[in-house]
Design a protein around this motif. Structure first.
Motif, mmCIF file in Angstrom:
data_model
loop_
_atom_site.group_PDB
_atom_site.id
_atom_site.type_symbol
_atom_site.label_atom_id
_atom_site.label_comp_id
_atom_site.label_asym_id
_atom_site.label_seq_id
_atom_site.Cartn_x
_atom_site.Cartn_y
_atom_site.Cartn_z
ATOM 1 N N MET A 1 0.824 -1.203 0.000
ATOM 2 C CA MET A 1 0.000 0.000 0.000
ATOM 3 C C MET A 1 0.866 1.263 0.000
ATOM 4 S SD MET A 1 -3.216 0.624 -0.218
ATOM 5 C CE MET A 1 -3.234 2.186 -1.105
ATOM 6 N N MET A 2 1.933 1.227 0.788
ATOM 7 C CA MET A 2 2.846 2.382 0.818
ATOM 8 C C MET A 2 3.483 2.606 -0.549
ATOM 9 S SD MET A 2 4.848 2.026 4.436
ATOM 10 C CE MET A 2 3.953 1.584 5.926
ATOM 11 N N PHE A 3 3.916 1.496 -1.155
ATOM 12 C CA PHE A 3 4.561 1.606 -2.457
ATOM 13 C C PHE A 3 3.583 2.152 -3.500
ATOM 14 C CE2 PHE A 3 6.069 -0.202 -6.535
ATOM 15 C CZ PHE A 3 7.325 0.404 -6.562
ATOM 16 N N ALA A 4 2.306 1.750 -3.392
ATOM 17 C CA ALA A 4 1.284 2.237 -4.315
ATOM 18 C C ALA A 4 1.146 3.759 -4.194
ATOM 19 C CB ALA A 4 -0.047 1.557 -4.027
ATOM 20 N N TYR A 5 1.089 4.251 -2.948
ATOM 21 C CA TYR A 5 0.983 5.706 -2.745
ATOM 22 C C TYR A 5 2.247 6.428 -3.252
ATOM 23 C CZ TYR A 5 -3.338 5.782 0.003
ATOM 24 O OH TYR A 5 -4.638 5.717 0.391
ATOM 25 N N PHE A 6 3.399 5.823 -3.000
ATOM 26 C CA PHE A 6 4.647 6.457 -3.437
ATOM 27 C C PHE A 6 4.695 6.561 -4.962
ATOM 28 C CE2 PHE A 6 8.922 5.683 -5.145
ATOM 29 C CZ PHE A 6 9.503 6.902 -4.810
#
Length: 756
Positions: free
Chosen positions: A119-124
């Protein structure tokens, strides 16, 4: 969760088919295989959904399909499967649907570090650095341990948000868990610190790395380059070479930029030779950078050599070369190169268009500028602020201020910068009325002036007047809190001095918290220009008492006052100060010469004139007028003849002073020749005072008939002083008839004017 027998041979076969279709990008065939499985009484397993979601993830934009697969995942109770949910988060994120990705993430009951990381990577990936940090904070609150992947993602998010505090925290956690020796983690740390201006920390992490590859070197050097540390960039580059690391093109770009920032032409040329050796000169980015480097260093020929050698030329290369020509005032070359760009069917960048418009404005080529403007519109290219500003500037420099205003109206976001630029252009083109009109329109649209805008408005008002408008602008300056600013205050002093309102000028002068030499010079020059020489001298004395450093402008102003009032002793003191300080520019030297000439110290004046390295029209005029005023007509004639041979262009002030001196000395021939020369070449500044001088000159030598004829042939109405001068000369030379006739004419003229 419902369990499936993933080892069922037919299911495995179908999964293999789906995977094969996925590998070949056959999205719909994979979908058909999946949908046919229930008809074969086959139930999908985890591998089936992973294959489908992998296929959908590679097909960006197929949200409908993602939702369909997601629906099957829910119906078949695979939504509790962490691996499948993780893949679903990735699929939605890659499609750009972060809301649906977060919905899957939020509803999952098995959120491990992999799903948090996904999820973090998606936002990044979508540039939402703040959301990454918020998720990281929530993850810590939920007691989930971060892995290396999550730390790297958070550090990259710190770059997006400039969240250096989070960077420090992650760095400490990385050290605790022993990740600091991991080259990939250390690289991201170096990059994070470098981009957030913590260059010392970036260097420390870099030095602690077990090994330095070209990527980590690039991160550190790029950080120093980003923050303008050109000298450090060159030092690091030398160190990199000593370690035997082969720099990549990105690092070479940083080094070339450093050479440009420091104007190190020789080092840049050495780097160029290195690029030729390693066959990187042809790289588009490096080649374009070399063109820009040589252009900005003034080496236009070298820039053109590199430009011509490029097999492919991008917009940067064209822009750099055209801008280089424009900067070097090679206007025709710039226009020719721009024509080549168009012939090759390339679209000019904003920078290129701005450069070529600048050239059209400089050479006053309105036809070319207008043609380019029409081409730009016909091609439906975007008229952004940069382009509109260039067009406005071109029209203004070509004297087409109406067109400049029309183009200016196109700007969608007319802010203080665009308004200020427009007003400044009007002032530069001496269109002061337009400048003041724009100043008022700007405020009518609710945009408040800033310091530079006020300065332009004050300058325009000082030329045009009237006084009430100057008072209005002054009131606005006070309201904005800029009254005590030295630059604005000096402009206001100049405004009031030029308009003759010395009480207001003195009030502004007294209100300044800090008075520099400009403040003193401005008010002294104002008093001098209006004939208040005694008051000007008092200010000079105050200036001495206040310990203000005298400049060349100060010397010039004081010497002008001394020459006007005959204060030769004070002038000699200034001369002595000039000798001690070595402040002998052309203006101060001319003022010193004029002071001695006006005071009758002709030997000193001639000595200064002879020693002057630059003899301009002011110095020639001063020495000639000085001899004439003090009765040495032979030297005055000699100087006048020499001055004529120089072919110097007279100014109005020099012409007036020389004409008055010739009248005083009765030098008719020289006076008439001087007047005729101005009539032929510079008649624009002739006024009634000049005509009066010639009338008086004829009268003084007794040629009253010629004086009367000259008075009758004047293209402007004779002033009272001309008539009175002729009457006085008639009485002096006993010409009663001419005197009575001129008296009657003068009386009739005054009567008619009075009745009007």
């Amino acid at each position: 969760m419902h369990r499936f027998r993933a080892s069922h041979p037919i299911v495995c076969k179908r999964n293999a088919t789906i995977a094969r279709h996925t590998e070949h990008g056959e999205f719909w065939k994979a979908l058909e295989t999946f949908l046919a499985m229930p008809y074969e009484s086959l139930q999908p397993d985890t591998a089936t959904f992973l294959s489908l979601l992998k296929a959908s993830a590679s097909s960006v934009g197929h949200l409908q399909f993602f939702r369909l697969v997601h629906d099957h995942i829910i119906r078949l109770q695979f939504d509790g499967n962490g691996i499948v949910s993780n893949a679903l988060v990735h699929a939605y994120a890659k499609s750009g649907s972060l809301d649906e990705a977060y919905k899957v993430f939020g509803s999952s009951k098995s959120r491990n570090e992999l799903m948090w990381g996904a999820m973090m990577f998606a936002y990044f990936q979508h540039g939402h650095g703040t959301h990454v940090l918020d998720l990281f904070s929530s993850m810590l609150e939920n007691g989930v341990c971060a892995d290396k992947f999550i730390y790297v993602c958070v550090l990259k998010a710190c770059n997006l948000t400039c969240a250096l505090n989070w960077g420090f925290y992650v760095n400490s956690e990385i050290i605790k868990k022993g990740f600091e020796l991991d080259v990939s983690v250390a690289y991201v740390l170096v990059d994070m610190y470098a981009k957030n201006q913590s260059l010392d920390e970036a260097s420390k992490v870099f030095r602690d790395m077990p090994a330095h590859d070209v990527v980590s070197w690039g991160a550190l050097i790029g950080g120093y380059s980003l923050h303008g540390k050109a000298a450090y960039v060159l030092e690091l580059f030398q160190e990199l070479q000593c370690e035997g690391v082969q720099p990549n093109n990105v690092i070479l770009l940083f080094v070339l930029k450093a050479c440009l920032d420091m104007k190190l032409l020789e080092q840049g040329m050495l780097l160029h030779e290195h690029l030729i050796k390693i066959s990187s000169e042809g790289d588009i980015a490096l080649g374009s950078a070399l063109v820009g480097f040589y252009s900005n260093c003034g080496e236009i020929r070298e820039a053109r050599k590199v430009f011509d050698s490029l097999l492919r030329k991008d917009a940067v290369a064209w822009a750099a070369m055209i801008a280089g020509y424009a900067q070097a005032r090679c206007d025709l070359s710039a226009l020719h190169l721009f024509s080549r760009l168009q012939e090759e069917g390339l679209k000019p960048s904003d920078a290129t268009f701005s450069s070529i418009m600048k050239v059209c404005g400089v050479v006053r080529n309105l036809e070319a500028g207008t043609l380019l403007h029409h081409q730009f519109v016909e091609n439906a290219l975007e008229l952004n602020d940069v382009v509109v500003s260039a067009l406005t500037d071109m029209y203004a420099k070509c004297g087409k201020l109406m067109e400049a205003q029309q183009v200016f109206q196109i700007i969608c976001h007319q802010d203080i910068v665009s308004w200020g630029a427009m007003i400044a252009r009007f002032v530069t083109q001496c269109e002061n009325l337009c400048a003041l009109d724009s100043f008022q329109k700007m405020q009518a649209e609710g945009i408040k002036p800033v310091k530079t805008t006020y300065l332009c408005a004050i300058k325009a008002c000082s030329i045009l007047g009237p006084l009430y408008l100057g008072n209005l602008i002054h009131a606005q300056v006070i309201e904005s809190g800029l009254e005590t600013d030295a630059v604005v205050g000096n402009a206001l002093i100049n405004l009031y001095s030029k308009l003759g309102s010395f009480n207001d000028a003195r009030k502004v002068f007294d209100s300044l918290l800090e008075r520099d030499s400009v403040s003193w010079n401005t008010i002294i020059a104002g008093y001098t220009s209006h004939g208040y020489d005694i008051l000007a001298l008092r200010f000079v004395e105050e200036m001495y008492l206040n310990g203000v450093k005298l400049t060349e402008v100060t010397h010039s102003n004081i010497l002008k006052v001394c020459g006007n009032v005959g204060a030769v002793y004070q002038g000699m003191i200034i001369h002595d100060k000039m000798l001690r300080s070595g402040q002998f520019d052309a203006v101060a030297t001319s003022a010193l010469l004029s002071m001695y000439a006006n005071c009758g110290c002709l030997k000193e004046a001639w000595k200064i004139f002879e020693e002057s390295p630059e003899k301009n029209v002011v110095s020639w005029g001063a020495i000639t007028a000085g001899y004439a005023l003090h009765g040495d007509s032979s030297m005055a004639k000699h100087c006048f003849l020499l001055m004529e041979r120089q072919g110097l262009c007279l100014t109005e002030a020099v012409f007036t002073s020389m004409l008055v001196a010739f009248v005083h000395a009765g030098m008719l021939e020289e006076g008439c020749r001087l007047f005729s020369s101005v009539v032929r070449n510079q008649s624009s500044f002739l006024n009634s005072v000049h005509y009066s001088c010639i009338t008086d000159l004829f009268g003084r030598v007794g040629r009253l008939g010629d004086a009367e004829l000259f008075l009758q042939s004047m293209p402007i109405l004779p002033c009272t002083s001309s008539e009175r001068s002729l009457l006085a000369n008639c009485r002096t030379h006993g010409k009663v008839r001419i005197g009575m006739q001129r008296f009657k004419n003068h009386a009739q003229t005054e009567l008619m004017v009075g009745c009007g």
